[in-house]
Design a protein around this motif. Structure first.
Motif, PDB file in Angstrom:
ATOM      1  N   GLY A 264       0.815  -1.221   0.000  1.00  0.00           N
ATOM      2  CA  GLY A 264       0.000   0.000   0.000  1.00  0.00           C
ATOM      3  C   GLY A 264       0.844   1.264   0.000  1.00  0.00           C
ATOM      4  N   LYS A 265       0.544   2.190  -0.920  1.00  0.00           N
ATOM      5  CA  LYS A 265       1.249   3.482  -0.951  1.00  0.00           C
ATOM      6  C   LYS A 265       0.889   4.275   0.301  1.00  0.00           C
ATOM      7  N   GLY A 266       1.916   4.641   1.060  1.00  0.00           N
ATOM      8  CA  GLY A 266       1.678   5.352   2.321  1.00  0.00           C
ATOM      9  C   GLY A 266       2.309   6.730   2.355  1.00  0.00           C
TER      10      GLY A 266
ATOM     11  N   PHE B  92       1.551  12.730   3.321  1.00  0.00           N
ATOM     12  CA  PHE B  92       1.181  13.992   2.663  1.00  0.00           C
ATOM     13  C   PHE B  92       2.057  14.189   1.440  1.00  0.00           C
ATOM     14  N   ASP B  93       1.399  14.566   0.326  1.00  0.00           N
ATOM     15  CA  ASP B  93       2.114  14.752  -0.936  1.00  0.00           C
ATOM     16  C   ASP B  93       2.023  16.199  -1.383  1.00  0.00           C
ATOM     17  N   THR B  94       3.088  16.970  -1.089  1.00  0.00           N
ATOM     18  CA  THR B  94       3.116  18.364  -1.585  1.00  0.00           C
ATOM     19  C   THR B  94       3.577  18.401  -3.038  1.00  0.00           C
TER      20      THR B  94
ATOM     21  N   ALA C 234      -2.580   1.967  -4.777  1.00  0.00           N
ATOM     22  CA  ALA C 234      -1.981   3.294  -4.684  1.00  0.00           C
ATOM     23  C   ALA C 234      -2.849   4.384  -5.292  1.00  0.00           C
ATOM     24  N   THR C 235      -2.873   5.529  -4.620  1.00  0.00           N
ATOM     25  CA  THR C 235      -3.459   6.745  -5.198  1.00  0.00           C
ATOM     26  C   THR C 235      -2.373   7.318  -6.109  1.00  0.00           C
ATOM     27  N   LEU C 236      -2.193   6.680  -7.271  1.00  0.00           N
ATOM     28  CA  LEU C 236      -0.947   6.903  -8.008  1.00  0.00           C
ATOM     29  C   LEU C 236      -0.967   8.048  -9.006  1.00  0.00           C
TER      30      LEU C 236
ATOM     31  N   PHE D  27      -4.883  12.365   1.699  1.00  0.00           N
ATOM     32  CA  PHE D  27      -5.460  11.057   1.352  1.00  0.00           C
ATOM     33  C   PHE D  27      -4.474  10.183   0.556  1.00  0.00           C
ATOM     34  N   ASP D  28      -3.243  10.672   0.381  1.00  0.00           N
ATOM     35  CA  ASP D  28      -2.312   9.940  -0.467  1.00  0.00           C
ATOM     36  C   ASP D  28      -1.759   8.673   0.203  1.00  0.00           C
ATOM     37  N   MET D  29      -2.293   8.382   1.381  1.00  0.00           N
ATOM     38  CA  MET D  29      -1.920   7.119   2.051  1.00  0.00           C
ATOM     39  C   MET D  29      -3.105   6.168   2.082  1.00  0.00           C
TER      40      MET D  29
ATOM     41  N   ALA E  76       6.117  12.560  -8.872  1.00  0.00           N
ATOM     42  CA  ALA E  76       5.830  11.156  -9.204  1.00  0.00           C
ATOM     43  C   ALA E  76       6.560  10.305  -8.163  1.00  0.00           C
ATOM     44  N   GLU E  77       6.175  10.513  -6.893  1.00  0.00           N
ATOM     45  CA  GLU E  77       6.893   9.904  -5.764  1.00  0.00           C
ATOM     46  C   GLU E  77       6.325   8.544  -5.367  1.00  0.00           C
ATOM     47  N   GLY E  78       5.052   8.322  -5.682  1.00  0.00           N
ATOM     48  CA  GLY E  78       4.422   7.059  -5.268  1.00  0.00           C
ATOM     49  C   GLY E  78       5.180   5.865  -5.813  1.00  0.00           C
TER      50      GLY E  78
END
Ligand code: BES
Ligand code: MN
Ligand code: ZN
Length: 528
Positions: A254-256, A259-261, A363-365, A277-279, A338-340
């Motif tokens: 699972g993509k955790g 927080f994705d700035t 993943a919220t990819l 919600f990116d986790m 594109a960190e996921g």
């Protein structure tokens, strides 16, 4: 919340002590002599009510009925989807704070397991309230849900209730962690949440790797994403053992990103809050383990969660930086947003050590997947048709839909780099697919599927909140696998030429055997 299943005729339902009585009326409804049926028959005749999915008729203090509020809800053909719509509509037609006890009566002779599950999940969904960071908010009022059937519940319906109750616990666990703001759901908090799932006869074990462990392993790609944050990364390893130790597990990754700035390739300000919600991929893995611990199916499952923040900082990863992943492949980071895929690739390589029967990452990819499929279906990618079909079918049964997208090699063209083995982004076109193509490079050693839940994991706008998807799909898939294993003949019993149901079965012709080719040469297929 408490769920029960019991026989309840319409005449008995009229005397039920409850705050809201919902009669689920299918198109095939046959009225009886009782008070509820009589009103319903008249309304149907006058066309003031229709059994179409989601249509409602509310009555108040109806003669001969003990409970003041009755809602007749059209349940269409009585299958899962219209039943869910009916319960949803009925619940949103009343003040939620007025319903502590809810009774849902199926006015149908036969009720499928899927319909039972749909009713339970819709009741849970419609009454869920988030309160963790709203100390003054009123908690969920609904405490008891009774499902009434025309006959005594059969084994299948009882199993459906147990599954749905566990699914609800898992979905709500995933919603809770998805909804928490990033400062209340750090990688350390997620690891602590994972630990609460382990022990005490749960069948779950949890191990948490710290930055030094991850460094020692060589997860250079995951570490690079975490560099820009004050919050330490965590790598969570969950194990559920329900089958023999020797049985290969299904691995969920699972993509955790808590927080994705966007990092140095920073995102625009509008709606950036939603990147808490990116986790949700990670939350869906936690939720699935929550449900497994309750249901205890005969299967082994491993959960892997790389958890960190993606922040801009003096130490942060920069566009153009080249990092070395756990697989040894180098990656040119052309876009730090594109960190996921950069954290998932190392988790996929780590998954190899479990010799898995299948690996599924969640993943919220990509924003591109939201453009492609919206909020209805998650994107599904797979290197294995059996796995893809099983996941799509599980999604259908659980009403947690997904849709398969392609993995043609031509889509990988844009990932070529002049400075590393691979780049982390290709062009704008086909963004959901190119992201999957990147991940596929790290998933060569096992059957693999990828669920892009960017469009389905949460809702925006006034209904902003996590959905708990795809816990329902994952649980359904794992239970179907456990069930499938249970019905597999043992090695001894599967010897060919044995009689099945009185008929002699011929041994099949020997299947062609694939022979591995030496490096550089194409493989050949041989008849054994
Ligand atoms: N977490 C986002 C994906 C996302 C965006 C999910 C919007 C839901 C809504 C992901 O890390 C991301 O930023 N992806 C980029 C990839 C791009 C830079 C190739 C995207 O989709 O824009
Ligand atoms: Mn991003
Ligand atoms: Zn992200």
């Amino acid at each position: 919340m408490n769920f029960e299943l019991k026989p309840l005729s319409l005449s008995a339902a009229a005397a039920e002590k409850t705050d809201l009585l919902v009669i689920l009326v299918p198109e095939a409804f046959k009225p009886g002599q009782d008070a509820l049926s009589q009103v319903l028959a008249q309304a149907l005749k006058a066309e003031d009510f229709s059994p179409k999915a989601g249509r409602l008729l509310s009555t108040y203090r109806q003669a001969g009925v003990g409970t003041p509020r009755v809602v007749y809800a059209g349940a269409g053909d009585g299958t899962a989807r219209p039943v869910r719509q009916a319960v949803q509509a009925a619940l949103s037609s009343v003040r939620p704070e007025s319903v502590k006890r809810l009774t849902l009566v199926f006015a149908a002779a036969e009720v499928s397991a899927a319909a039972v599950r749909a009713a339970v999940q819709a009741a849970a969904d419609g009454s869920y309230v988030y309160t963790s960071t709203k100390p003054r908010a009123e908690a969920r009022v609904l405490q008891k849900v009774t499902l009434g059937l025309a006959a005594t519940p059969n084994a299948e319906q009882r199993a459906a209730l147990a599954q749905a109750t566990a699914a609800v616990a898992g979905i709500e666990f995933a919603k809770e962690w998805g909804n928490r703001p990033a400062n209340h759901a750090t990688p350390t908090d997620l690891a602590a949440a994972a630990k609460t799932l382990a022990g005490r006869g749960s069948g779950v074990q949890c191990e948490v790797l710290l930055p030094r462990d991850v460094a020692k392993l060589g997860m250079g790609s995951f570490m690079a994403v975490a560099r820009g944050s004050e919050q330490e990364l965590r790598f969570i390893v969950l194990r559920y053992q329900g089958a023999a130790r020797t049985q290969a597990p299904v691995v969920l990754v699972g993509k955790g990103i808590t927080f994705d700035t966007g990092g140095i390739s920073i995102k625009p300000a509008a709606e950036m809050d939603e990147m808490k919600f990116d986790m949700c991929g990670a939350a869906s893995v936690l939720g699935t383990f929550r449900a497994l611990a309750e249901l205890k199916p005969k299967i082994n499952v491993v959960g892997l969660i790389p958890a960190c923040e993606n922040m801009p900082d003096g130490r942060a990863l920069k566009p153009g930086d080249v990092v070395t992943s756990l697989s040894g492949q180098t990656i040119e980071v052309l876009n730090t947003d594109a960190e996921g895929r950069l954290i998932l690739c190392d988790a996929l390589t780590y998954a190899e050590r479990f010799k898995p029967r299948a690996v599924i990452d969640i993943a919220t990819l990509t924003g591109a997947c939201v453009v492609a499929l919206g909020a209805v279906r998650s994107g599904l990618f797979a290197t294995d048709d059996t796995l893809a079909n099983a996941l799509q079918a599980a999604g259908d049964r659980a009403q947690d839909l997904c849709w398969r997208l392609p993995l043609d090699e031509d889509y990988a063209e844009g990932l070529k780099s002049n400075f590393a083995d691979v780049a982390n982004v290709a062009g704008r076109a086909g963004g959901a697919v190119t992201a999957a193509k990147f991940l596929q490079r790290f998933a060569g050693k096992f059957p693999w599927a990828h669920l892009d839940i960017a469009g389905t994991a949460w809702k925006s706008g006034s209904a902003k909140g996590a959905t708990g998807r795809p816990v329902g799909l994952l649980l359904e898939y794992l239970l179907s696998q456990a069930n499938h294993d249970a019905h597999q003949p043992t090695a001894k019993a599967s010897v060919s030429n044995k009689a099945v149901a009185g008929k002699a079965v011929k041994a099949p012709a020997k299947a062609p055997v694939k022979v591995a080719a030496p490096r550089g040469k194409p493989s050949v297929t041989k008849k054994a």
